[in-house]
Design a protein around this motif. Structure first.
Motif, PDB file in Angstrom:
ATOM      1  N   VAL A  92       8.936  -5.721   5.106  1.00  0.00           N
ATOM      2  CA  VAL A  92       7.633  -6.254   5.503  1.00  0.00           C
ATOM      3  C   VAL A  92       6.592  -5.568   4.618  1.00  0.00           C
ATOM      4  N   TYR A  93       5.749  -6.365   3.991  1.00  0.00           N
ATOM      5  CA  TYR A  93       4.747  -5.854   3.062  1.00  0.00           C
ATOM      6  C   TYR A  93       3.367  -5.854   3.729  1.00  0.00           C
ATOM      7  N   TYR A  94       2.666  -4.763   3.514  1.00  0.00           N
ATOM      8  CA  TYR A  94       1.345  -4.564   4.094  1.00  0.00           C
ATOM      9  C   TYR A  94       0.349  -4.171   3.013  1.00  0.00           C
ATOM     10  N   CYS A  95      -0.905  -4.492   3.232  1.00  0.00           N
ATOM     11  CA  CYS A  95      -1.962  -3.960   2.385  1.00  0.00           C
ATOM     12  C   CYS A  95      -2.865  -3.088   3.251  1.00  0.00           C
ATOM     13  N   ASN A  96      -3.553  -2.175   2.601  1.00  0.00           N
ATOM     14  CA  ASN A  96      -4.487  -1.323   3.314  1.00  0.00           C
ATOM     15  C   ASN A  96      -5.376  -0.600   2.317  1.00  0.00           C
ATOM     16  N   LEU A  97      -6.459  -0.068   2.798  1.00  0.00           N
ATOM     17  CA  LEU A  97      -7.273   0.806   1.985  1.00  0.00           C
ATOM     18  C   LEU A  97      -6.439   2.031   1.648  1.00  0.00           C
ATOM     19  N   TYR A  98      -6.492   2.468   0.407  1.00  0.00           N
ATOM     20  CA  TYR A  98      -5.609   3.556  -0.001  1.00  0.00           C
ATOM     21  C   TYR A  98      -6.071   4.903   0.560  1.00  0.00           C
ATOM     22  N   SER A  99      -7.364   5.175   0.533  1.00  0.00           N
ATOM     23  CA  SER A  99      -7.862   6.495   0.920  1.00  0.00           C
ATOM     24  C   SER A  99      -8.267   6.590   2.384  1.00  0.00           C
ATOM     25  N   TYR A 100      -8.640   5.477   2.987  1.00  0.00           N
ATOM     26  CA  TYR A 100      -9.118   5.481   4.369  1.00  0.00           C
ATOM     27  C   TYR A 100      -8.424   4.349   5.130  1.00  0.00           C
ATOM     28  N   PRO A 101      -7.149   4.512   5.403  1.00  0.00           N
ATOM     29  CA  PRO A 101      -6.391   3.407   5.991  1.00  0.00           C
ATOM     30  C   PRO A 101      -6.980   2.894   7.294  1.00  0.00           C
ATOM     31  N   LEU A 102      -7.011   1.591   7.379  1.00  0.00           N
ATOM     32  CA  LEU A 102      -7.393   0.915   8.605  1.00  0.00           C
ATOM     33  C   LEU A 102      -6.152   0.730   9.479  1.00  0.00           C
ATOM     34  N   PRO A 103      -6.320   0.312  10.738  1.00  0.00           N
ATOM     35  CA  PRO A 103      -5.135  -0.052  11.539  1.00  0.00           C
ATOM     36  C   PRO A 103      -4.318  -1.104  10.784  1.00  0.00           C
ATOM     37  N   TRP A 104      -3.020  -0.943  10.812  1.00  0.00           N
ATOM     38  CA  TRP A 104      -2.142  -1.821  10.041  1.00  0.00           C
ATOM     39  C   TRP A 104      -2.135  -3.243  10.614  1.00  0.00           C
ATOM     40  N   GLY A 105      -2.097  -4.207   9.712  1.00  0.00           N
ATOM     41  CA  GLY A 105      -1.976  -5.599  10.124  1.00  0.00           C
ATOM     42  C   GLY A 105      -0.530  -5.932  10.435  1.00  0.00           C
ATOM     43  N   GLN A 106      -0.245  -7.219  10.553  1.00  0.00           N
ATOM     44  CA  GLN A 106       1.110  -7.639  10.905  1.00  0.00           C
ATOM     45  C   GLN A 106       2.026  -7.720   9.696  1.00  0.00           C
ATOM     46  N   GLY A 107       1.468  -7.684   8.508  1.00  0.00           N
ATOM     47  CA  GLY A 107       2.286  -7.728   7.308  1.00  0.00           C
ATOM     48  C   GLY A 107       2.858  -9.101   7.038  1.00  0.00           C
ATOM     49  N   THR A 108       3.603  -9.184   5.942  1.00  0.00           N
ATOM     50  CA  THR A 108       4.259 -10.436   5.582  1.00  0.00           C
ATOM     51  C   THR A 108       5.688 -10.118   5.144  1.00  0.00           C
ATOM     52  N   GLN A 109       6.642 -10.855   5.680  1.00  0.00           N
ATOM     53  CA  GLN A 109       8.053 -10.571   5.448  1.00  0.00           C
ATOM     54  C   GLN A 109       8.499 -11.128   4.103  1.00  0.00           C
ATOM     55  N   VAL A 110       9.169 -10.282   3.342  1.00  0.00           N
ATOM     56  CA  VAL A 110       9.807 -10.690   2.091  1.00  0.00           C
ATOM     57  C   VAL A 110      11.302 -10.433   2.232  1.00  0.00           C
ATOM     58  N   THR A 111      12.082 -11.475   2.022  1.00  0.00           N
ATOM     59  CA  THR A 111      13.531 -11.366   2.101  1.00  0.00           C
ATOM     60  C   THR A 111      14.135 -11.839   0.790  1.00  0.00           C
TER      61      THR A 111
END
Length: 114
Positions: A92-111
């Motif tokens: 599952v791939y996620y994006c976020n701010l690198y230095s000040y992470p926000l609460p994680w989203g649901q991500g997107t599945q890569v298979t």
């Protein structure tokens, strides 16, 4: 409300490509260094790639030469182009701010599987 939404995941065969997108609301992504992360089943979430405010990129060894992180400031989006995908990229791939992470989203599945 600040929100990051990942998209673009799916199922591909080894050697295939996918492009993931990270769209934001309530925040201007170009004002922050951004990271893409992934979490494989049973493993911890790991950093994959980073893009700085100035556009400098960094890639972790497993993806270097295959993945490309980029910004689309006009659309407040960060992309992750993934080429030559391998089964070990399955996560599952996620994006976020690198230095000040926000609460994680649901991500997107890569298979990646044959």
């Amino acid at each position: 409300q600040v929100m990051l939404v990942e998209s673009g995941g799916g199922s591909v065969q080894p050697g295939g490509s996918l492009t993931l997108g990270c769209a934001a609301s309530g925040i201007i992504l170009s004002s922050y260094a951004m990271g893409w992360y992934r979490q494989a089943p049973g493993k911890e979430r790991d950093l994959v790639a980073v893009i700085t405010i100035g556009g400098t990129t960094h890639y972790e060894v497993p993806v270097k030469g295959r993945f490309t992180i980029s910004r689309d400031s006009a659309n407040n989006t960060v992309w992750l182009q993934m080429n030559s995908l391998k089964p070990e990229d399955t996560a599952v791939y996620y994006c976020n701010l690198y230095s000040y992470p926000l609460p994680w989203g649901q991500g997107t599945q890569v298979t990646v599987s044959s």
